[in-house]
Design a protein around this motif. Sequence first.
Motif, PDB file in Angstrom:
ATOM      1  N   VAL A  20      15.407  34.677  46.448  1.00  0.00           N
ATOM      2  CA  VAL A  20      16.450  34.217  47.361  1.00  0.00           C
ATOM      3  C   VAL A  20      17.811  34.338  46.683  1.00  0.00           C
ATOM      4  CG1 VAL A  20      14.907  32.620  48.572  1.00  0.00           C
ATOM      5  CG2 VAL A  20      16.254  31.785  46.650  1.00  0.00           C
ATOM      6  N   MET A  21      18.841  34.587  47.490  1.00  0.00           N
ATOM      7  CA  MET A  21      20.214  34.589  46.993  1.00  0.00           C
ATOM      8  C   MET A  21      20.931  33.397  47.617  1.00  0.00           C
ATOM      9  SD  MET A  21      23.294  37.384  47.404  1.00  0.00           S
ATOM     10  CE  MET A  21      22.486  38.649  46.456  1.00  0.00           C
ATOM     11  N   LEU A  22      21.548  32.595  46.767  1.00  0.00           N
ATOM     12  CA  LEU A  22      22.265  31.423  47.249  1.00  0.00           C
ATOM     13  C   LEU A  22      23.702  31.773  47.601  1.00  0.00           C
ATOM     14  CD1 LEU A  22      20.962  28.759  44.706  1.00  0.00           C
ATOM     15  CD2 LEU A  22      19.989  29.460  46.905  1.00  0.00           C
ATOM     16  N   ASP A  23      24.384  30.836  48.238  1.00  0.00           N
ATOM     17  CA  ASP A  23      25.763  31.084  48.667  1.00  0.00           C
ATOM     18  C   ASP A  23      26.717  31.279  47.493  1.00  0.00           C
ATOM     19  OD1 ASP A  23      25.600  28.400  47.941  1.00  0.00           O
ATOM     20  OD2 ASP A  23      26.425  27.645  49.817  1.00  0.00           O
ATOM     21  N   ASN A  24      26.299  30.929  46.281  1.00  0.00           N
ATOM     22  CA  ASN A  24      27.141  31.165  45.110  1.00  0.00           C
ATOM     23  C   ASN A  24      26.854  32.520  44.458  1.00  0.00           C
ATOM     24  OD1 ASN A  24      24.700  30.755  43.818  1.00  0.00           O
ATOM     25  ND2 ASN A  24      25.292  28.818  42.865  1.00  0.00           N
TER      26      ASN A  24
END
Length: 75
Positions: A20-24
């Motif tokens: 997963v890629m987070l908003d940061n």
Amino acid sequence: MDTAKIMKVRKNARGSITDVMLDNGNVYSIGEAIIMAKDGLIEGVNVGRAKDGGEFLRSDPNGTESDNLYNLPTF
């Protein structure tokens, strides 16, 4: 650390989410993301348990399908 939100996902050939890629912009394996969700570091998700005992990440129910993990953009 503030809570983060999952923005994109990476899937394997079978369609299972692997990362997963987070908003940061940080990328985590699904295993790391499950631990982070348990610790309250990722918002909008919870950890479920499959019939085989394995854990998985799922979106909190909110009536909107567009933000379900499997419907998020891939990277």
